[in-house]
Design an enzyme around this catalytic site. Structure first.
Site, PDB file in Angstrom:
ATOM      1  N   GLN A 131     -27.538 -12.772   0.261  1.00 18.55           N
ATOM      2  CA  GLN A 131     -27.256 -14.195   0.472  1.00 18.55           C
ATOM      3  C   GLN A 131     -27.770 -14.637   1.830  1.00 18.55           C
ATOM      4  O   GLN A 131     -27.350 -14.107   2.858  1.00 18.55           O
ATOM      5  CB  GLN A 131     -25.745 -14.442   0.381  1.00 18.55           C
ATOM      6  CG  GLN A 131     -25.318 -15.877   0.667  1.00 18.55           C
ATOM      7  CD  GLN A 131     -23.826 -16.068   0.472  1.00 18.55           C
ATOM      8  OE1 GLN A 131     -23.360 -16.361  -0.610  1.00 18.55           O
ATOM      9  NE2 GLN A 131     -23.065 -15.883   1.537  1.00 18.55           N
ATOM     10  N   GLY A 132     -28.666 -15.612   1.868  1.00 20.53           N
ATOM     11  CA  GLY A 132     -29.251 -16.104   3.113  1.00 20.53           C
ATOM     12  C   GLY A 132     -28.699 -17.452   3.513  1.00 20.53           C
ATOM     13  O   GLY A 132     -29.367 -18.482   3.346  1.00 20.53           O
ATOM     14  N   SER A 147     -25.932 -17.826   6.548  1.00 21.76           N
ATOM     15  CA  SER A 147     -25.549 -17.909   7.963  1.00 21.76           C
ATOM     16  C   SER A 147     -26.768 -17.826   8.879  1.00 21.76           C
ATOM     17  O   SER A 147     -27.737 -17.113   8.593  1.00 21.76           O
ATOM     18  CB  SER A 147     -24.580 -16.781   8.317  1.00 21.76           C
ATOM     19  OG  SER A 147     -23.403 -16.879   7.545  1.00 21.76           O
ATOM     20  N   SER A 177     -25.256  -9.341   4.220  1.00 22.32           N
ATOM     21  CA  SER A 177     -24.724  -8.064   3.705  1.00 22.32           C
ATOM     22  C   SER A 177     -25.744  -7.365   2.816  1.00 22.32           C
ATOM     23  O   SER A 177     -26.313  -7.966   1.898  1.00 22.32           O
ATOM     24  CB  SER A 177     -23.446  -8.315   2.906  1.00 22.32           C
ATOM     25  OG  SER A 177     -22.451  -8.887   3.724  1.00 22.32           O
ATOM     26  N   GLU A 200     -16.874 -18.070  -6.035  1.00 19.30           N
ATOM     27  CA  GLU A 200     -16.070 -17.090  -5.304  1.00 19.30           C
ATOM     28  C   GLU A 200     -14.582 -17.278  -5.549  1.00 19.30           C
ATOM     29  O   GLU A 200     -13.765 -16.496  -5.081  1.00 19.30           O
ATOM     30  CB  GLU A 200     -16.358 -17.204  -3.807  1.00 19.30           C
ATOM     31  CG  GLU A 200     -17.757 -16.772  -3.430  1.00 19.30           C
ATOM     32  CD  GLU A 200     -17.968 -16.799  -1.930  1.00 19.30           C
ATOM     33  OE1 GLU A 200     -18.036 -15.721  -1.334  1.00 19.30           O
ATOM     34  OE2 GLU A 200     -18.082 -17.894  -1.356  1.00 19.30           O
ATOM     35  N   ASN A 234     -11.418 -18.632  11.205  1.00 21.71           N
ATOM     36  CA  ASN A 234     -10.087 -19.235  11.117  1.00 21.71           C
ATOM     37  C   ASN A 234     -10.069 -20.666  11.623  1.00 21.71           C
ATOM     38  O   ASN A 234      -9.457 -21.554  11.019  1.00 21.71           O
ATOM     39  CB  ASN A 234      -9.088 -18.402  11.932  1.00 21.71           C
ATOM     40  CG  ASN A 234      -8.487 -17.271  11.127  1.00 21.71           C
ATOM     41  OD1 ASN A 234      -8.763 -17.112   9.944  1.00 21.71           O
ATOM     42  ND2 ASN A 234      -7.644 -16.474  11.777  1.00 21.71           N
TER      43      ASN A 234
END
Length: 767
Positions: A502-503, A505, A539, A622, A745
């Site tokens: 997954q690209g 961030s 990841s 997700e 958070n």
């Protein structure tokens, strides 16, 4: 794990909730509550007649054969939630919340007539609140019974009888030889009965001390045979869950009052609702409330005693925390009699010990957790057996070493063998199990999908190498991709032949996903797309074949506008992958550099400029079933912590037991939260249960990691290859990333405050 059912409200349940909310908003507003609190018996008799007689609330959970509506604890919980929101002053709690479960526990016979009268709105009962965790043992032993020819004589004292001074009859539990009996005492016709109203701080729920000195019981409701321990346990479970629902409503009002107040209150020339510190505290309240709502709804569906105890314990903590936050965020006026937060604060404190203190309930949960065996699942046994048998037959031989390996923090473990395992799963039809049949999936129902995840985790199935393809890009292509893209990419995902990264961030974007600096443009020579930029925290990019990339295709555009969603092969000139070493020593994350890398013209998903829509749609995948799958892994980690506590002698440590129980309660709330999302819908990502999901689970998981290390003790100090120790060490270190990636958070709290509570995006000076 329990049987799988969505917790989305049915139309009838929505009607119950909404009609109660509308009615009580008018009938039990702040002025009405204060008038009732100042009245002789603490409630408005006219309002009670409307509730009990006209609306039929007393009969919601009573069988139709006895004149009730024949619904259940879930519907009753919805009513009590709204009653709690408005601090309804009425005999509803004692008569319906406490007395009805006890009468139902007494079985058929004398109880039937009493249930009929309650359902018809003809009766108000007083019931003693248990002095301990439930109605068994120490509770009933407060009253002694002497049998004689004329009936039963009762002696003893009941320290806290709800509505004891105003009820038409009192229900009394007492020990009769080896059984627990249920008796009726008539205050108007009893000598030796002393009723002393208590001057309590919470005037909205009246209590009385009742002394019994040779009191002759009017009737014995259990037909002289006693109430079984199991029946009393179930009665306590129902009472707890409806009481937890009431406390949920209390907490929700604390948040509602606070959000409304901070939107009006100005400081330094602007509403304090725009201050980040205020927004985050309100968001924390919402997180706790929605987690509690999920736990309550899940417990009300099953009435499992442990689940109800967990919901009640969580409710006690949440109601008090939200009430004290409401006072704090109201500032000086929150400390005054005039403003309502003080009413909710007094209720929260008064209710701390009702139906069991939180720490006592957590101890009962810890006892269950530390028992030698868990109850076997009961749902869809045939399908469970099919999954379990397949795993037992195939997770052997060269795959045996993969058991319980390859999860978060351990994803570098034997990737080649795990890819072989993916192909083994595919050959057995166990990849993409929830995908539609026409796209190569198995088309399993939600319940079957969850069972598959449960049995996969139970068998020790390794971390899935294909989860990004199966859980993210595959569903996105099914929804947004064209027929050619589906034909070219989906079969290889199903077969376990192609792996995806997954690209999203970027180095300077942090949690701001829309702050995309990677750019792309059309190559006029062949119509392909060229990509320039950098992605980070990718990841398993070094083990993947393809990557989907969010890139800016319109120069000068900002935020979510002007983006393209592209599919690129990773093994090509113009792409460099650099591993990033993590705190635990692993290298699962990567930096990916693009220097004119190529995506074919046909590998643009959607149209230019629609990348944000595709990216957001992908993130929806997700939620729901995939989240439930994640929780199976969490449950397995908790089991490992429990095993370590037994092994290291900490299973007897009171503080460790409390933390284990707290972890189990959090897992229960997470599961309920996912089940609330399973009805889908276009707005699922904006619903409160979806907004809190990531923040709640990531903080829970981080706390579990710390608990794991504390339980390991000296075993945690050295790097270990022991399969009982190493996974817990990896859990501890890798869970530090949970509260950072996919929205830290702080970003999550902003989103919760802004999207969930409608608070301003930023504080602006007044015009």
């Amino acid at each position: 794990m329990t049987n799988v059912t969505t917790l989305a409200l049915t139309p009838d349940q929505q009607l119950i909730r909404d009609s109660a909310e509308t009615f009580l908003a008018d009938a039990s507003d702040s002025a009405a509550v204060r008038r009732a609190m100042d009245s002789e018996h603490g409630y408005d008799a006219g309002l009670w007649q409307r509730i009990a007689g006209e609306l039929g609330w007393c009969g919601v959970a009573i069988d139709e054969a006895y004149g009730g509506l024949g619904m259940g604890a879930f519907e009753l919980a919805l009513l009590f939630e709204q009653a709690g929101r408005r601090l309804l002053c009425s005999p509803l709690f004692a008569t319906v919340g406490l007395a009805v479960p006890l009468l139902q526990a007494a079985g058929e016979g004398p109880a039937e007539g009493w249930l009929r009268r309650i359902a018809a709105g003809e009766l108000r009962l007083g019931v003693n609140l248990p002095a301990h965790a439930d109605w068994r043992g120490p509770q009933s032993s407060r009253v002694r019974v002497v049998e004689h020819a004329g009936g039963w004589t009762l002696d003893g004292e009941l320290p806290a009888v709800v509505d004891g001074a105003s009820a038409e009859s009192l229900l009394v539990l007492a020990q009769v030889r080896d059984a627990t009996g249920l008796f009726v005492v008539d205050p108007a016709a009893c000598d030796g009965l002393q009723i002393t109203p208590l001057d309590t701080w919470d005037r909205g729920r009246r209590l009385a001390r009742v002394g019994l000195r040779g009191v002759v019981a009017r009737e014995r409701i259990d037909a002289g045979v006693g109430i079984s321990e199991r029946a009393l346990e179930r009665a306590a479970a129902q009472a707890r869950v409806v009481f937890a629902a009431e406390q949920l409503g209390n907490a929700q009002s604390c948040l509602d009052l606070t959000v409304a107040y901070v939107a009006e209150r100005k400081q330094f020339g602007r509403p304090i609702a725009g201050f980040q510190a205020v927004k985050h505290r309100c968001a924390e309240m919402m997180v706790r409330i929605e987690a509690l709502r999920s736990a309550v709804y899940a417990a009300a569906t099953t009435l499992e005693p442990i689940a109800c105890a967990g919901a009640r314990a969580l409710a006690a903590d949440t109601a008090f925390w939200c009430a004290q936050e409401a006072i704090q965020l109201h500032g000086g006026v929150g400390f005054t009699w005039e403003y309502d937060p003080q009413l909710y604060f007094k209720r929260a404190q008064a209710a701390v010990a009702w139906l069991g203190r939180a720490e006592v309930l957590r101890e009962s949960i810890a006892q269950s957790l530390l028992a030698t065996s868990a109850p076997a699942p009961t749902s869809m046994q045939g399908f469970r057996a099919e999954v379990a048998d397949w795993m037992r037959a195939h997770l052997v031989g060269r795959f045996e070493t993969l058991r319980h390996r390859g999860g978060p923090g351990d994803e570098e473990f034997k990737p080649a063998l795990r890819k072989d395992w993916e192909r083994e799963l595919a050959a057995g039809g166990w990849t993409c199990v929830g995908w539609p049949l026409e796209h190569g999936g198995r088309g399993l129902s939600i319940e079957q999908q969850v069972i598959f995840h449960e049995e996969y985790a139970r068998a020790g199935g390794p971390g899935r190498m294909g989860h990004i393809g199966e859980g993210l890009i595959g569903p996105a292509l099914i929804h947004f991709g064209n027929a050619d893209q589906q034909r070219r990419f989906l079969p290889d995902i199903v077969a376990g032949r192609r792996y995806w990264a997954q690209g999203y961030s970027e180095p300077n974007a942090g949690s701001d996903l829309a702050n995309v600096q990677t750019r792309c443009w059309r190559d006029e020579a062949d119509g392909s797309w060229r990509v320039q930029g950098q992605k980070i925290w990718t990841s398993l990019a070094h083990e993947s074949d393809w990557i989907f990339v969010l890139a800016r295709c319109e120069p000068g555009s900002k935020g979510g506008k002007g983006l393209a969603f592209l599919l690129l092969p990773l093994r090509q000139p113009g792409i460099e992958i650099r591993p990033i070493r993590q705190i635990g020593g692993g290298r699962e994350f990567n930096e990916v550099f693009f220097d004119g890398a190529r995506a074919a013209a046909e590998d643009l998903v959607g149209a230019p400029g629609e990348g944000w829509k595709v990216a957001m749609g992908l993130l929806e995948a997700e939620r729901g079933v995939s989240t439930l799958g994640q929780q199976m892994h969490f449950a397995q980690e908790l089991d490992r912590v429990i095993a370590a506590a037994r092994r290291n002698g900490l299973a007897d440590d009171p503080m460790i037991r409390q933390r284990l129980a707290q972890a189990a309660i959090g897992l229960q709330a997470m599961r309920g939260n996912a089940l609330r999302m399973l009805d889908g819908g276009a707005d699922v990502g904006l619903r409160r249960e979806a907004l809190i999901g990531k923040y709640f689970w990531s903080n829970w998981h981080r706390d579990l990691g710390k608990l794991a290390m504390d339980v390991l003790g000296d075993e945690a100090l050295a790097v270990s290859d022991d399969p009982r120790v190493r996974p817990l060490q990896q859990l501890f270190f890798f869970s530090r990333a949970d509260t950072i990636y996919a929205g830290s958070n702080e970003i999550q709290l902003n989103l919760i405050a802004e999207r969930g509570l409608g608070m301003p995006r930023e504080a602006r000076p007044a015009a």
